[in-house]
Design a protein around this motif. Structure first.
Motif, PDB file in Angstrom:
ATOM      1  N   ALA A 244      -6.858 -14.305  56.362  1.00 49.46           N
ATOM      2  CA  ALA A 244      -6.474 -12.894  56.322  1.00 49.46           C
ATOM      3  C   ALA A 244      -5.038 -12.744  55.814  1.00 49.46           C
ATOM      4  O   ALA A 244      -4.744 -11.850  55.025  1.00 49.46           O
ATOM      5  CB  ALA A 244      -6.615 -12.286  57.709  1.00 49.46           C
ATOM      6  N   ASP A 245      -4.162 -13.613  56.264  1.00 55.78           N
ATOM      7  CA  ASP A 245      -2.747 -13.517  55.861  1.00 55.78           C
ATOM      8  C   ASP A 245      -2.411 -14.664  54.921  1.00 55.78           C
ATOM      9  O   ASP A 245      -3.012 -15.727  54.987  1.00 55.78           O
ATOM     10  CB  ASP A 245      -1.835 -13.638  57.091  1.00 55.78           C
ATOM     11  CG  ASP A 245      -2.071 -12.493  58.030  1.00 55.78           C
ATOM     12  OD1 ASP A 245      -2.237 -11.369  57.551  1.00 55.78           O
ATOM     13  OD2 ASP A 245      -2.128 -12.744  59.258  1.00 55.78           O
ATOM     14  N   GLU A 281      -2.580  -6.724  48.238  1.00 57.08           N
ATOM     15  CA  GLU A 281      -3.184  -5.436  48.617  1.00 57.08           C
ATOM     16  C   GLU A 281      -4.505  -5.645  49.356  1.00 57.08           C
ATOM     17  O   GLU A 281      -5.286  -6.510  48.984  1.00 57.08           O
ATOM     18  CB  GLU A 281      -3.499  -4.632  47.359  1.00 57.08           C
ATOM     19  CG  GLU A 281      -2.473  -3.624  46.977  1.00 57.08           C
ATOM     20  CD  GLU A 281      -2.908  -2.886  45.721  1.00 57.08           C
ATOM     21  OE1 GLU A 281      -4.088  -2.518  45.618  1.00 57.08           O
ATOM     22  OE2 GLU A 281      -2.040  -2.718  44.843  1.00 57.08           O
ATOM     23  N   GLN A 282      -4.762  -4.806  50.352  1.00 57.06           N
ATOM     24  CA  GLN A 282      -5.949  -4.994  51.190  1.00 57.06           C
ATOM     25  C   GLN A 282      -7.127  -4.096  50.804  1.00 57.06           C
ATOM     26  O   GLN A 282      -8.158  -4.135  51.447  1.00 57.06           O
ATOM     27  CB  GLN A 282      -5.597  -4.713  52.661  1.00 57.06           C
ATOM     28  CG  GLN A 282      -4.563  -5.658  53.254  1.00 57.06           C
ATOM     29  CD  GLN A 282      -5.098  -7.067  53.469  1.00 57.06           C
ATOM     30  OE1 GLN A 282      -6.314  -7.264  53.485  1.00 57.06           O
ATOM     31  NE2 GLN A 282      -4.212  -8.036  53.606  1.00 57.06           N
TER      32      GLN A 282
END
Ligand SMILES: NC(=O)c1ccc[n+]([C@@H]2O[C@H](COP(=O)([O-])OP(=O)(O)OC[C@H]3O[C@@H](n4cnc5c(N)ncnc54)[C@H](O)[C@@H]3O)[C@@H](O)[C@H]2O)c1
Length: 333
Positions: A244-245, A281-282
């Motif tokens: 995720a990160d 960007e998510q």
């Protein structure tokens, strides 16, 4: 408002319908699937949305401006051709078609009719690939040396296409987007173990200026891995799509060679600097991509993931298939 008809509501179709409904610039007018069970799922998720088992009804509907083809690859050509002949813009899944002749025919037909064709190369719209493209374009990585990708997991087995046609289009479309120049040749090896199509395969692609790419795709891996290494003359990066990160880590590492006369006098120095993880960007990739599809139609602009981009990927897949049949012979593109 672009009114869209979606054909195919299996595994991937629901993501397309959900994003089209949420965009604001598009609206799903009708969903078609040959399976009544799939259509029951549509009606449960979107009560009141028109459904049909007859693709002809959707393709001929005057209330539809664009058709999304989200069915298995062997159906793409016929459905997209019929959509274009009926004056509809086309959003079509990867891989674009089963062979390059079909792709060329669809490109010509769309050009004659002045219609947009966009091939769903979803990864190009992820925050990660957009960031990597910025790093490449800005020159941060320096001249590219290699692209090396591991895309493996257990299943999802496809019965109609090999692991190359299923998984490699992702990397091939990313490479096509990042690496300057047309690929020159392909070497591929692969093996069939279970259902008559390759389930493990390795592909090497030669690009101009000594850029080399390698893809390892495998449906028989005990673990899921989505890791890509991209090496440049100035910096190198590791993209792990499963975290995720810090999906992308950029390493200020490299090798400098100062050579005197002859190989013995070659001075090799290794550079080791900082590592940094740029912000990624998510936003959901399909949201960005389908918004771009609507924009391209409205502005009559050709998308960068158009039929030509789809064709280049299909040509690399065909070359890989030929090389696999010849047990790893080099196939020129
Ligand atoms: N972009 C991505 O990341 C991504 C991810 C998954 C799948 N895909 C692509 O999406 C496409 C569909 O894959 P999937 O996994 O959803 O397949 P799937 O088999 O789960 O679903 C396909 C659906 O299409 C329907 N269908 C087949 N032929 C039809 C026809 N002629 N008319 C109407 N309905 C028809 C089937 O009944 C089924 O419900 C493939 O091209 C695949 O490569 C892309």
């Amino acid at each position: 408002m672009i009114r869209v008809g979606v054909i195919g509501y299996g595994y991937w179709g629901p993501n397309i319908v959900r994003n089209l409904q949420g965009l604001g610039s598009t609206r799903v007018e009708m969903v078609c699937d040959s399976s009544s069970t799939a259509l029951a799922r549509v009606r449960k998720a979107y009560p009141g949305l028109r459904t049909t088992q007859d693709s002809g009804e959707l393709l001929r509907s005057p209330e539809i401006d664009a058709v999304a083809v989200i069915t298995p690859v062997w159906t793409h050509y016929e459905l997209a051709k019929a959509a274009l002949e009926n004056g509809k813009h086309v959003f079509i899944e990867k891989p674009f078609t089963s062979n390059s002749d079909q792709a060329k025919e669809l490109i010509d037909l769309a050009a004659r009719k002045g219609l947009t064709v966009m091939v769903d190369h979803t990864f190009l719209f992820t925050g990660a690939v957009r960031k990597i493209r910025q790093l490449v374009e800005s020159g941060s990585l320096g001249d590219l040396y290699y692209y090396d990708s591991l895309r493996v997991n257990l299943g999802l087995f496809q019965h109609d296409v090999s692991v190359i046609w299923d998984l490699a289009p992702h990397d091939l479309s990313i490479m096509d987007h990042l690496i300057k120049g047309e690929p020159e040749a392909v070497v591929a090896t692969g093996e069939r173990h279970l259902n008559g199509v390759e389930d493990v395969a390795f592909m090497t692609i030669y690009f101009p200026r000594n850029v080399i790419a390698h893809i390892n795709v495998n449906w028989l891996s005990p673990v899921k891995i989505r890791t890509t290494l991209i090496g440049g003359q100035k910096k190198m990066l590791v993209w792990n799509d499963l975290v995720a990160d810090e999906k992308i880590r950029v390493y200020d590492k490299g090798v400098d060679i100062a050579s005197g006369e002859g190989i013995r006098n070659m001075l090799v120095s290794y550079r080791t600097g900082d590592m940094w993880a740029p912000q990624v960007e998510q936003l959901e990739a399909l949201h960005v991509e389908l918004g771009y599809f609507a924009d391209c139609i409205t502005k009559s602009e050709a998308p960068f993931n158009d039929g030509h981009a789809g064709l280049r990927v299909v040509q690399m897949l065909e070359a890989a298939e030929e090389s696999i049949q010849k047990r790893g012979e080099l196939v020129q593109l």
